[in-house]
Design a protein around this motif. Structure first.
Motif, PDB file in Angstrom:
ATOM      1  N   UNK A  49       0.832  -1.210   0.000  1.00  0.00           N
ATOM      2  CA  UNK A  49       0.000   0.000   0.000  1.00  0.00           C
ATOM      3  C   UNK A  49       0.865   1.257   0.000  1.00  0.00           C
ATOM      4  N   UNK A  50       1.888   1.263   0.841  1.00  0.00           N
ATOM      5  CA  UNK A  50       2.768   2.435   0.920  1.00  0.00           C
ATOM      6  C   UNK A  50       3.522   2.654  -0.388  1.00  0.00           C
ATOM      7  N   UNK A  51       3.971   1.571  -0.988  1.00  0.00           N
ATOM      8  CA  UNK A  51       4.667   1.704  -2.279  1.00  0.00           C
ATOM      9  C   UNK A  51       3.743   2.312  -3.328  1.00  0.00           C
ATOM     10  N   UNK A  52       2.503   1.845  -3.344  1.00  0.00           N
ATOM     11  CA  UNK A  52       1.552   2.380  -4.315  1.00  0.00           C
ATOM     12  C   UNK A  52       1.284   3.856  -4.052  1.00  0.00           C
ATOM     13  N   UNK A  53       1.171   4.231  -2.788  1.00  0.00           N
ATOM     14  CA  UNK A  53       0.947   5.636  -2.454  1.00  0.00           C
ATOM     15  C   UNK A  53       2.128   6.494  -2.891  1.00  0.00           C
ATOM     16  N   UNK A  54       3.327   6.034  -2.575  1.00  0.00           N
ATOM     17  CA  UNK A  54       4.525   6.811  -2.908  1.00  0.00           C
ATOM     18  C   UNK A  54       4.696   6.899  -4.418  1.00  0.00           C
ATOM     19  N   UNK A  55       4.576   5.772  -5.094  1.00  0.00           N
ATOM     20  CA  UNK A  55       4.763   5.774  -6.540  1.00  0.00           C
ATOM     21  C   UNK A  55       3.634   6.517  -7.247  1.00  0.00           C
ATOM     22  N   UNK A 101      10.523  11.039 -12.631  1.00  0.00           N
ATOM     23  CA  UNK A 101      11.942  10.857 -12.314  1.00  0.00           C
ATOM     24  C   UNK A 101      12.124  10.132 -10.978  1.00  0.00           C
ATOM     25  N   UNK A 102      11.262  10.414 -10.024  1.00  0.00           N
ATOM     26  CA  UNK A 102      11.344   9.732  -8.732  1.00  0.00           C
ATOM     27  C   UNK A 102      11.011   8.258  -8.904  1.00  0.00           C
ATOM     28  N   UNK A 103      10.034   7.961  -9.743  1.00  0.00           N
ATOM     29  CA  UNK A 103       9.658   6.570  -9.974  1.00  0.00           C
ATOM     30  C   UNK A 103      10.818   5.785 -10.561  1.00  0.00           C
ATOM     31  N   UNK A 104      11.571   6.405 -11.466  1.00  0.00           N
ATOM     32  CA  UNK A 104      12.712   5.714 -12.068  1.00  0.00           C
ATOM     33  C   UNK A 104      13.736   5.343 -11.002  1.00  0.00           C
ATOM     34  N   UNK A 105      13.957   6.242 -10.049  1.00  0.00           N
ATOM     35  CA  UNK A 105      14.935   5.970  -8.995  1.00  0.00           C
ATOM     36  C   UNK A 105      14.421   4.942  -7.997  1.00  0.00           C
ATOM     37  N   UNK A 106      13.113   4.825  -7.871  1.00  0.00           N
ATOM     38  CA  UNK A 106      12.554   3.902  -6.889  1.00  0.00           C
ATOM     39  C   UNK A 106      12.401   2.484  -7.431  1.00  0.00           C
ATOM     40  N   UNK A 107      12.534   2.303  -8.741  1.00  0.00           N
ATOM     41  CA  UNK A 107      12.458   0.956  -9.293  1.00  0.00           C
ATOM     42  C   UNK A 107      13.649   0.149  -8.787  1.00  0.00           C
ATOM     43  N   UNK A 108      13.345  -1.046  -8.312  1.00  0.00           N
ATOM     44  CA  UNK A 108      14.414  -1.904  -7.830  1.00  0.00           C
ATOM     45  C   UNK A 108      15.003  -2.681  -8.995  1.00  0.00           C
ATOM     46  N   UNK A 109      16.308  -2.733  -9.038  1.00  0.00           N
ATOM     47  CA  UNK A 109      16.956  -3.561 -10.049  1.00  0.00           C
ATOM     48  C   UNK A 109      16.830  -5.015  -9.618  1.00  0.00           C
ATOM     49  N   UNK A 110      17.148  -5.925 -10.507  1.00  0.00           N
ATOM     50  CA  UNK A 110      17.063  -7.341 -10.148  1.00  0.00           C
ATOM     51  C   UNK A 110      18.040  -7.663  -9.021  1.00  0.00           C
ATOM     52  N   UNK A 111      19.157  -6.949  -8.972  1.00  0.00           N
ATOM     53  CA  UNK A 111      20.124  -7.166  -7.896  1.00  0.00           C
ATOM     54  C   UNK A 111      19.521  -6.745  -6.559  1.00  0.00           C
ATOM     55  N   UNK A 112      18.849  -5.603  -6.535  1.00  0.00           N
ATOM     56  CA  UNK A 112      18.213  -5.140  -5.303  1.00  0.00           C
ATOM     57  C   UNK A 112      17.168  -6.145  -4.835  1.00  0.00           C
ATOM     58  N   UNK A 113      16.410  -6.698  -5.766  1.00  0.00           N
ATOM     59  CA  UNK A 113      15.388  -7.675  -5.409  1.00  0.00           C
ATOM     60  C   UNK A 113      16.025  -8.930  -4.822  1.00  0.00           C
ATOM     61  N   UNK A 114      17.159  -9.343  -5.386  1.00  0.00           N
ATOM     62  CA  UNK A 114      17.850 -10.517  -4.858  1.00  0.00           C
ATOM     63  C   UNK A 114      18.348 -10.257  -3.440  1.00  0.00           C
ATOM     64  N   UNK A 115      18.883  -9.078  -3.216  1.00  0.00           N
ATOM     65  CA  UNK A 115      19.383  -8.730  -1.885  1.00  0.00           C
ATOM     66  C   UNK A 115      18.227  -8.692  -0.890  1.00  0.00           C
ATOM     67  N   UNK A 116      17.125  -8.070  -1.273  1.00  0.00           N
ATOM     68  CA  UNK A 116      15.962  -8.007  -0.385  1.00  0.00           C
ATOM     69  C   UNK A 116      15.426  -9.404  -0.079  1.00  0.00           C
TER      70      UNK A 116
END
Length: 126
Positions: free
Chosen positions: A54-60, A66-81
């Protein structure tokens, strides 16, 4: 923590609880307590995931492109998470197992190491 006697790694809470319930050396009252605790933690995690979404949807939804582009997680970030999530689950399960060993050791008036050795449980983190 790994058990040499285990034939396979449980992957769901139901499988973990089933394995717990099949262990004759653990008192039923303790099995019930652990099962309830695990189910509660799973429900808390599910609630947190929902709130996170819900919070992600609100923020995005309220941010500019431009903010949305920076908030997209790369596949590496997803693996780390994902790895961090798995470590948290592992640590919770390990803590629960150590509590069980401590209770058993207390009942037998011995130490955790002796109980772990008797059950062929490796208590080292590798």
């Amino acid at each position: 923590m790994s058990s040499k006697a285990a034939s396979g790694d449980p992957t769901t809470i139901d499988q973990i609880i089933e394995a717990l319930n099949s262990d004759k050396s653990i008192p039923d009252s303790l099995k019930t307590e652990i099962s309830q605790d695990l189910r509660y933690k799973v429900s808390v995690v599910a609630d947190l995931r929902g709130k996170n979404q819900e919070l992600r949807q609100q923020v995005l939804g309220e941010s500019d492109e431009s903010t949305q582009k920076h908030m997209d997680y790369s596949s590496m970030d997803k693996q780390v998470l994902r790895h961090i999530q798995q470590l948290k689950i592992y640590n919770d399960l390990r803590d629960t197992a150590m509590k069980i060993l401590a209770i058993m050791a207390d009942q037998k008036k011995t130490d955790i190491t002796a109980v772990a050795k008797e059950l062929q449980v490796d208590t080292t983190d590798e």
